[in-house]
Write an enzyme that holds these catalytic residues in place. Structure first.
Site, PDB file in Angstrom:
ATOM      1  N   ARG A  36      -1.510  10.851  -7.086  1.00 29.76           N
ATOM      2  CA  ARG A  36      -0.173  10.495  -6.590  1.00 29.76           C
ATOM      3  C   ARG A  36       0.571  11.817  -6.460  1.00 29.76           C
ATOM      4  O   ARG A  36       0.924  12.443  -7.461  1.00 29.76           O
ATOM      5  CB  ARG A  36       0.528   9.553  -7.568  1.00 29.76           C
ATOM      6  CG  ARG A  36       1.905   9.075  -7.097  1.00 29.76           C
ATOM      7  CD  ARG A  36       2.482   8.105  -8.116  1.00 29.76           C
ATOM      8  NE  ARG A  36       3.856   7.763  -7.843  1.00 29.76           N
ATOM      9  CZ  ARG A  36       4.272   6.708  -7.146  1.00 29.76           C
ATOM     10  NH1 ARG A  36       3.384   5.888  -6.619  1.00 29.76           N
ATOM     11  NH2 ARG A  36       5.548   6.452  -6.975  1.00 29.76           N
TER      12      ARG A  36
ATOM     13  N   HIS B 260       1.083   5.327   1.770  1.00 32.96           N
ATOM     14  CA  HIS B 260       1.011   4.619   0.486  1.00 32.96           C
ATOM     15  C   HIS B 260       0.081   3.411   0.668  1.00 32.96           C
ATOM     16  O   HIS B 260       0.510   2.264   0.593  1.00 32.96           O
ATOM     17  CB  HIS B 260       2.408   4.181   0.056  1.00 32.96           C
ATOM     18  CG  HIS B 260       2.521   3.803  -1.387  1.00 32.96           C
ATOM     19  ND1 HIS B 260       1.452   3.813  -2.251  1.00 32.96           N
ATOM     20  CD2 HIS B 260       3.592   3.383  -2.122  1.00 32.96           C
ATOM     21  CE1 HIS B 260       1.851   3.433  -3.450  1.00 32.96           C
ATOM     22  NE2 HIS B 260       3.147   3.173  -3.394  1.00 32.96           N
TER      23      HIS B 260
ATOM     24  N   GLN C 127      -0.237   0.324  -1.931  1.00 31.82           N
ATOM     25  CA  GLN C 127       0.851  -0.646  -1.881  1.00 31.82           C
ATOM     26  C   GLN C 127       0.623  -1.653  -0.762  1.00 31.82           C
ATOM     27  O   GLN C 127       0.922  -2.836  -0.907  1.00 31.82           O
ATOM     28  CB  GLN C 127       2.188   0.071  -1.670  1.00 31.82           C
ATOM     29  CG  GLN C 127       3.387  -0.868  -1.642  1.00 31.82           C
ATOM     30  CD  GLN C 127       3.642  -1.552  -2.964  1.00 31.82           C
ATOM     31  OE1 GLN C 127       3.751  -0.887  -3.982  1.00 31.82           O
ATOM     32  NE2 GLN C 127       3.727  -2.872  -2.963  1.00 31.82           N
TER      33      GLN C 127
ATOM     34  N   ASP D 212      12.516  -0.390   2.152  1.00 33.43           N
ATOM     35  CA  ASP D 212      12.285   0.539   1.050  1.00 33.43           C
ATOM     36  C   ASP D 212      13.597   1.283   0.806  1.00 33.43           C
ATOM     37  O   ASP D 212      14.544   1.170   1.602  1.00 33.43           O
ATOM     38  CB  ASP D 212      11.159   1.522   1.431  1.00 33.43           C
ATOM     39  CG  ASP D 212      10.613   2.307   0.240  1.00 33.43           C
ATOM     40  OD1 ASP D 212      11.029   2.041  -0.906  1.00 33.43           O
ATOM     41  OD2 ASP D 212       9.765   3.194   0.470  1.00 33.43           O
TER      42      ASP D 212
ATOM     43  N   CYS E 188       8.661  -2.508  -2.091  1.00 36.23           N
ATOM     44  CA  CYS E 188       7.665  -1.958  -3.008  1.00 36.23           C
ATOM     45  C   CYS E 188       8.243  -1.591  -4.373  1.00 36.23           C
ATOM     46  O   CYS E 188       7.473  -1.343  -5.314  1.00 36.23           O
ATOM     47  CB  CYS E 188       6.951  -0.758  -2.384  1.00 36.23           C
ATOM     48  SG  CYS E 188       8.037   0.643  -2.028  1.00 36.23           S
TER      49      CYS E 188
ATOM     50  N   ARG F 124      -0.421  -5.208  -7.181  1.00 34.46           N
ATOM     51  CA  ARG F 124      -0.953  -3.849  -7.248  1.00 34.46           C
ATOM     52  C   ARG F 124      -2.169  -3.828  -8.184  1.00 34.46           C
ATOM     53  O   ARG F 124      -3.180  -3.184  -7.897  1.00 34.46           O
ATOM     54  CB  ARG F 124       0.115  -2.867  -7.761  1.00 34.46           C
ATOM     55  CG  ARG F 124       1.239  -2.552  -6.799  1.00 34.46           C
ATOM     56  CD  ARG F 124       0.770  -1.738  -5.596  1.00 34.46           C
ATOM     57  NE  ARG F 124       0.167  -0.470  -5.991  1.00 34.46           N
ATOM     58  CZ  ARG F 124       0.843   0.641  -6.242  1.00 34.46           C
ATOM     59  NH1 ARG F 124       2.157   0.657  -6.161  1.00 34.46           N
ATOM     60  NH2 ARG F 124       0.211   1.755  -6.560  1.00 34.46           N
TER      61      ARG F 124
END
Length: 300
Positions: free
Chosen positions: A103, A130, A133, A218, A258, A286
């Site tokens: 990450r 991402h 996700q 987001d 998310c 997830r």
């Protein structure tokens, strides 16, 4: 030696594989079998340049559920944080673990790391993409509404890494994506071009939401962009997901985010806490989607 299979982008899996992975994730979620431990004795190295809640917990729990273990590594804990070449770190770390999740900030870090790794590398988030996700988001949609093929998805807000991953998802799972962004915050032009007519750009959030089956947003300022907060608040003031926006979508449309979310900024509290919202199922998924991914990459 065979080259390992990596998961840097949704484009690394075929559409058939993504659908199979989603169904596998749903099966793993429903079964919850503590005796199923396909990764017994295996170790996942988790390298975090950016802090995380859901990514760390889901990968660590997933490995534990599967009988394996996970090692958390921050820049303070490794030579990566002191300027060791990525290829050296990749070769050394991959010689001691069975898979690696990164990450990080720069997408090139993950691609270079994968190039020199002898084990599977998973993109846990970069400034560009991402994909983990999106696996969770798609699992959530499939669970609630069935296959997303041919449906209409609306992205409202910043043309960021999540938006880019939705573009890739539209390509791989064959749905229509409508994107509403303010000027100057559009997604990557090359990625938009790659999606062809599956993606349409809109100036208005309400217009983009018309007839939509899923609305997604987001935060306006992602990690590392906090100094732009005030500027972004002005730019995005017409791009909040309100109940009015949701009313332009289908009556049974879902809302996703998310997380973490800022109620009253990118989304109204009545939407994120309302009947359309599936954010907590999305967050939990997830774990299940990534367990299916770990199984795919590490048991091959």
């Amino acid at each position: 030696m065979n080259k390992p299979r990596h998961f840097i982008s949704l484009l690394d899996l075929s559409s058939v594989e993504i659908r199979a992975l989603i169904q596998r994730a749903i099966s793993l979620k429903n079964a919850r079998n503590p005796d199923f431990q396909p990764l017994k004795g295996q170790v996942l190295g988790m390298i975090f340049e950016k802090s995380s809640t859901r990514t760390r917990i889901s990968f660590e729990t997933g490995m534990t559920n599967f009988g394996g273990s996970a090692i958390f590594l921050s820049p303070r804990d490794t030579q990566l944080g002191r300027g060791e070449p990525i290829k050296d770190s990749a070769r050394v770390i991959s010689s001691m673990v069975d898979a690696i999740m990164l990450r990080t900030n720069d997408h090139a870090t993950v691609t270079e790391f994968a190039e020199h790794s002898s084990v599977p590398v998973i993109n846990g988030l970069t400034d560009l993409l991402h994909p983990c996700q999106l696996l969770a988001d798609m699992q959530t949609y499939f669970e609630h509404r069935g296959d997303i093929q041919g449906k209409t998805v609306t992205w409202i807000g910043d043309g960021n890494n999540m938006c880019h991953s939705y573009i890739n998802a539209a390509i791989q799972l064959d749905f229509n994506l409508r994107i509403a962004c303010p000027d100057g915050y559009s997604p990557n032009a090359d990625m938009l071009k790659s999606a062809g007519d599956r993606v349409q750009m809109f100036a208005s959030a309400n217009e983009a939401a018309n007839g939509s089956d899923l609305i997604v947003t987001d935060v306006w300022a992602s990690m590392g962009q906090e100094e732009e907060q005030k500027l972004r608040e002005r730019a995005f003031e017409d791009y909040q997901v309100t109940q009015t926006v949701m009313n332009h979508a289908h009556a049974d449309a879902l809302f996703m985010h998310c997380l973490p979310a800022h109620r009253g900024e990118e989304v109204a509290a009545e939407v994120i806490d309302g009947q359309h919202s599936v954010i907590y199922a999305e967050a939990e998924n997830r774990l299940h989607a990534q367990k299916a991914l770990l199984e795919l990459l590490m048991c091959a």
